[in-house]
Scaffold this motif. Sequence first.
Motif, short mmCIF file in Angstrom:
data_model
loop_
_atom_site.label_atom_id
_atom_site.label_comp_id
_atom_site.label_asym_id
_atom_site.label_seq_id
_atom_site.Cartn_x
_atom_site.Cartn_y
_atom_site.Cartn_z
N ASN A 1 0.83 -1.20 0.00
CA ASN A 1 0.00 0.00 0.00
C ASN A 1 0.86 1.25 0.00
OD1 ASN A 1 -2.41 -1.42 0.07
ND2 ASN A 1 -2.48 -1.45 2.29
N VAL A 2 0.35 2.27 -0.64
CA VAL A 2 0.96 3.60 -0.60
C VAL A 2 -0.10 4.51 -0.01
CG1 VAL A 2 2.00 5.47 -1.94
CG2 VAL A 2 2.32 3.09 -2.67
N VAL A 3 0.21 5.12 1.13
CA VAL A 3 -0.75 5.95 1.85
C VAL A 3 -0.19 7.37 1.92
CG1 VAL A 3 -1.94 6.31 4.04
CG2 VAL A 3 -1.48 3.98 3.24
N ALA A 4 -1.00 8.32 1.53
CA ALA A 4 -0.58 9.72 1.60
C ALA A 4 -1.54 10.51 2.49
CB ALA A 4 -0.54 10.34 0.21
N GLU A 5 -0.98 11.45 3.20
CA GLU A 5 -1.77 12.40 3.98
C GLU A 5 -1.33 13.79 3.57
OE1 GLU A 5 -1.45 11.66 8.17
OE2 GLU A 5 -2.29 9.64 7.99
N LEU A 6 -2.25 14.56 3.04
CA LEU A 6 -1.97 15.93 2.62
C LEU A 6 -2.85 16.88 3.42
CD1 LEU A 6 -1.13 14.12 0.10
CD2 LEU A 6 -1.38 16.22 -1.20
N SER A 7 -2.29 18.00 3.77
CA SER A 7 -3.08 19.04 4.43
C SER A 7 -2.71 20.36 3.78
CB SER A 7 -2.80 19.09 5.93
OG SER A 7 -1.45 19.42 6.18
N GLN A 8 -3.67 21.27 3.78
CA GLN A 8 -3.41 22.58 3.19
C GLN A 8 -3.91 23.67 4.13
OE1 GLN A 8 -5.38 22.91 -0.56
NE2 GLN A 8 -7.41 23.01 0.30
N GLU A 9 -3.18 24.75 4.13
CA GLU A 9 -3.58 25.92 4.89
C GLU A 9 -3.51 27.11 3.95
OE1 GLU A 9 -2.18 28.44 8.83
OE2 GLU A 9 -1.41 26.42 8.52
N VAL A 10 -4.63 27.79 3.83
CA VAL A 10 -4.72 28.95 2.93
C VAL A 10 -4.73 30.21 3.78
CG1 VAL A 10 -6.09 30.08 1.13
CG2 VAL A 10 -6.02 27.57 1.26
N LYS A 11 -3.89 31.16 3.39
CA LYS A 11 -3.79 32.43 4.12
C LYS A 11 -4.08 33.57 3.16
CE LYS A 11 -0.07 30.48 6.84
NZ LYS A 11 1.37 30.31 6.79
N ARG A 12 -4.79 34.57 3.66
CA ARG A 12 -5.02 35.79 2.89
C ARG A 12 -3.88 36.75 3.19
NH1 ARG A 12 -10.03 35.98 0.59
NH2 ARG A 12 -11.58 34.61 1.51
N ALA B 1 -1.68 40.41 1.48
CA ALA B 1 -1.88 41.60 0.64
C ALA B 1 -1.77 41.27 -0.84
CB ALA B 1 -0.86 42.68 1.01
N LYS B 2 -0.87 40.35 -1.19
CA LYS B 2 -0.67 39.99 -2.60
C LYS B 2 -1.68 38.96 -3.10
CE LYS B 2 2.71 36.44 -1.54
NZ LYS B 2 4.04 35.96 -1.69
N GLY B 3 -2.54 38.47 -2.23
CA GLY B 3 -3.54 37.47 -2.61
C GLY B 3 -3.49 36.27 -1.67
N LEU B 4 -3.97 35.16 -2.14
CA LEU B 4 -3.99 33.95 -1.33
C LEU B 4 -2.66 33.21 -1.43
CD1 LEU B 4 -7.51 32.49 -2.19
CD2 LEU B 4 -6.87 33.84 -0.20
N THR B 5 -2.21 32.68 -0.30
CA THR B 5 -1.03 31.83 -0.25
C THR B 5 -1.46 30.49 0.33
OG1 THR B 5 0.42 33.72 0.10
CG2 THR B 5 1.30 31.57 0.70
N THR B 6 -1.08 29.41 -0.32
CA THR B 6 -1.46 28.08 0.13
C THR B 6 -0.22 27.28 0.49
OG1 THR B 6 -3.38 28.14 -1.34
CG2 THR B 6 -2.74 25.99 -0.48
N ASP B 7 -0.20 26.76 1.70
CA ASP B 7 0.86 25.86 2.14
C ASP B 7 0.31 24.45 2.19
OD1 ASP B 7 2.87 27.84 2.60
OD2 ASP B 7 1.82 28.41 4.44
N VAL B 8 0.96 23.52 1.50
CA VAL B 8 0.54 22.12 1.47
C VAL B 8 1.62 21.27 2.10
CG1 VAL B 8 -0.10 20.18 -0.03
CG2 VAL B 8 -0.82 22.51 -0.64
N LYS B 9 1.22 20.44 3.06
CA LYS B 9 2.13 19.48 3.67
C LYS B 9 1.79 18.10 3.13
CE LYS B 9 2.86 22.14 7.82
NZ LYS B 9 2.67 22.27 9.25
N VAL B 10 2.84 17.34 2.80
CA VAL B 10 2.66 16.01 2.19
C VAL B 10 3.46 14.99 2.98
CG1 VAL B 10 2.95 14.63 0.09
CG2 VAL B 10 2.43 17.08 -0.09
N LYS B 11 2.80 13.92 3.38
CA LYS B 11 3.46 12.78 4.01
C LYS B 11 3.01 11.53 3.26
CE LYS B 11 3.70 14.92 8.52
NZ LYS B 11 3.33 14.88 9.92
N ILE B 12 3.97 10.69 2.90
CA ILE B 12 3.66 9.48 2.15
C ILE B 12 4.32 8.29 2.84
CG2 ILE B 12 3.87 8.25 -0.06
CD1 ILE B 12 3.94 10.99 -1.44
N GLN B 13 3.54 7.25 3.05
CA GLN B 13 4.06 5.99 3.61
C GLN B 13 4.01 4.94 2.49
OE1 GLN B 13 1.47 3.75 6.25
NE2 GLN B 13 3.22 3.33 7.58
#
Length: 140
Positions: free
Chosen positions: A71-82, A84-96
Amino acid sequence: MATEIKITNLPEGYQSIITNGTHSIVGDEPVKSKGTDLGLSPSELVLSGLAMCKVATVRFIARKYNWEIGNVVAELSQEVKREAKGLTTDVKVKIQIEGNITEEQKEKLLYEADNCYIHRQILGDWNIEHATDLVEAPLV
């Protein structure tokens, strides 16, 4: 050939039937956003596409080199921040990755996961046209 998606938004909440002509899924918004929470939200759908591409790439590369993985298992999470220049998205990725592989092989698979085509597509330039009126073709 271009990828095509058709979507019908239903009157209840924000429920949407999403189809590529062969397969269909339900999208919605959470209750806190006045949806009915009967499907994945738009952000979750984008993150799901990235996750699927990454795990499929791991499987593809393992098959290419005849490495036996489970099996290949992934867990992704994202945090979106507002900001001045617009939206910024940080994505964390963990894969087993299950299987009898060396640390070097695992590093190669994780490296390739970060180069999957959806990851590269998201980081690339997007030209999204403004919405226009959809005029249905007459039924014959």
